[in-house]
Design a protein around this motif. Structure first.
Motif, PDB file in Angstrom:
ATOM      1  N   PHE A  41      15.146 -61.826  -8.605  1.00 36.07           N
ATOM      2  CA  PHE A  41      15.020 -63.067  -8.396  1.00 36.07           C
ATOM      3  C   PHE A  41      15.933 -64.336  -8.327  1.00 36.07           C
ATOM      4  O   PHE A  41      15.637 -65.508  -7.694  1.00 36.07           O
ATOM      5  CB  PHE A  41      14.167 -63.256  -7.058  1.00 36.07           C
ATOM      6  N   LEU A  44      18.483 -66.130  -7.685  1.00 38.16           N
ATOM      7  CA  LEU A  44      18.266 -66.569  -6.061  1.00 38.16           C
ATOM      8  C   LEU A  44      17.796 -68.313  -6.185  1.00 38.16           C
ATOM      9  O   LEU A  44      18.375 -69.109  -5.709  1.00 38.16           O
ATOM     10  CB  LEU A  44      17.528 -66.328  -5.621  1.00 38.16           C
ATOM     11  N   TRP A  62      13.889 -71.539   1.520  1.00 41.41           N
ATOM     12  CA  TRP A  62      14.297 -70.439   1.197  1.00 41.41           C
ATOM     13  C   TRP A  62      13.422 -69.163   0.918  1.00 41.41           C
ATOM     14  O   TRP A  62      14.107 -68.092   1.115  1.00 41.41           O
ATOM     15  CB  TRP A  62      14.514 -71.231  -0.117  1.00 41.41           C
ATOM     16  N   ASP A  65      15.065 -66.848   4.026  1.00 41.75           N
ATOM     17  CA  ASP A  65      16.395 -66.295   3.932  1.00 41.75           C
ATOM     18  C   ASP A  65      16.308 -65.443   2.737  1.00 41.75           C
ATOM     19  O   ASP A  65      16.374 -64.343   3.169  1.00 41.75           O
ATOM     20  CB  ASP A  65      16.919 -67.534   3.150  1.00 41.75           C
ATOM     21  N   THR A  66      15.207 -65.642   1.344  1.00 40.03           N
ATOM     22  CA  THR A  66      15.954 -64.579   0.422  1.00 40.03           C
ATOM     23  C   THR A  66      14.485 -63.525   0.566  1.00 40.03           C
ATOM     24  O   THR A  66      14.783 -62.320   0.250  1.00 40.03           O
ATOM     25  CB  THR A  66      15.137 -65.291  -0.648  1.00 40.03           C
ATOM     26  N   GLN A  69      15.752 -60.118   1.928  1.00 38.54           N
ATOM     27  CA  GLN A  69      16.372 -60.019   1.034  1.00 38.54           C
ATOM     28  C   GLN A  69      15.520 -58.797   0.604  1.00 38.54           C
ATOM     29  O   GLN A  69      15.953 -57.519  -0.061  1.00 38.54           O
ATOM     30  CB  GLN A  69      17.363 -60.206   0.448  1.00 38.54           C
ATOM     31  N   PHE A 204      23.254 -60.635  -4.199  1.00 36.69           N
ATOM     32  CA  PHE A 204      22.593 -61.060  -3.851  1.00 36.69           C
ATOM     33  C   PHE A 204      22.906 -62.543  -3.100  1.00 36.69           C
ATOM     34  O   PHE A 204      22.848 -63.615  -2.283  1.00 36.69           O
ATOM     35  CB  PHE A 204      20.834 -60.906  -4.308  1.00 36.69           C
ATOM     36  N   ASP A 208      22.989 -63.420   0.507  1.00 40.09           N
ATOM     37  CA  ASP A 208      22.274 -65.099   0.976  1.00 40.09           C
ATOM     38  C   ASP A 208      23.482 -66.142   1.611  1.00 40.09           C
ATOM     39  O   ASP A 208      23.004 -66.551   1.990  1.00 40.09           O
ATOM     40  CB  ASP A 208      22.168 -65.791  -0.801  1.00 40.09           C
TER      41      ASP A 208
END
Length: 273
Positions: A41, A44, A62, A65-66, A69, A204, A208
């Motif tokens: 992470f 990201l 953000w 969005d993450t 995941q 990732f 993304d």
């Protein structure tokens, strides 16, 4: 007792299972898993700072969005850890095979599922399932809906990969993969940290890009740039034609002067005089 010890040594050195059944879930295994999650992470976060300032997502967007995941990766990872212990043989190799399939075939399934959701959002008007779009102001309900959809995609990925793993040839792959590494701790580090870090970083980053929302202004700018490019090409072609036309006009005017009947007698009279 000595016979059992000799059997374990023989299995270990003959390319059988190197790490024990609980190697993925002991203290060292969980430490590697937490370290992998933090490193994955971090990439990201770095990706957000690589975005142009004018198009950089806010921290809330953000996170929306993450976090999808993150939830999906946690579901897949825990499922792989549990499934690796259900197969016969080295759980590290089974975990690695599952992980590699999730990162290749699974990524294709994820991409297809996201595109289907975006298509349904446009055709049916279901704005909540349009990945990366949360409304203005951003709605937590839309984010939760997309999280549930993404986790459902992960379940579909895991079921598909598990069915694919039932083929017989994976036994030969299991015997071959990671066989040159005799040390169980080193093998565990490769399986749980080194190999997944580089693959997760790429996965990732790509996922993304699938999940993030591209603003209409960015699409309009891209289309405007393409229109300007086409206009420049058309302008150059017209300019080239005009230049060719002016050159032909000059040649025609010169021919007209040569063929003008009023100039011919004058030229002859001048010659005879």
């Amino acid at each position: 007792m000595n016979t059992t010890t000799n059997i374990v040594k023989t299995v270990t050195h003959s390319g059988g299972f190197h790490c024990s059944k609980d190697a993925l879930t002991d203290m060292f295994g969980w430490f590697l898993q937490v370290l992998l999650a933090c490193l994955a992470f971090t990439c990201l976060i770095a990706k957000r700072f690589c975005e142009p300032r004018s198009e950089r997502r806010s921290w809330l967007i953000w996170f929306y969005d993450t976090s999808k995941q993150g939830m999906g990766a946690m579901v897949i990872h825990l499922a792989n850890v549990w499934l690796a212990g259900q197969y016969t043989g080295d759980p590290c190799t089974w975990y690695l095979i599952n992980f590699l399939l999730d990162s290749s075939l699974g990524l294709l399934i994820i991409f297809t599922g996201i595109r289907i959701c975006q298509f349904l959002s446009r055709t049916k008007g279901w704005e909540a399932i349009n990945f990366g779009e949360y409304g203005k102001p951003p709605s937590a309900n839309a984010w939760m809906t997309q999280c549930c959809l993404y986790v459902l995609l992960m379940v579909i990925v895991k079921v598909s990969i598990t069915l694919f793993m039932q083929l017989d040839f994976w036994e030969n792959v299991k015997d071959f993969i990671l066989s040159p590494i005799p040390n169980p701790k080193v093998e565990l580090a490769f399986v749980m940290l080194i190999i997944p870090f580089f693959i997760n970083m790429l996965m990732f980053w790509v996922t993304d890009n699938f999940l993030m929302y591209k603003s209409p202004s960015k699409r309009r700018r891209c289309s405007t740039e393409s229109l300007l490019h086409r206009a420049k090409i058309k302008y150059r072609s017209l300019r080239h034609k005009k230049r060719r036309g002016s050159e032909s006009d000059l040649m025609l005017s010169a021919d007209d002067e040569l063929l003008d009947p009023e100039t011919v007698p004058i030229t002859r009279a001048a010659v005879f005089t």
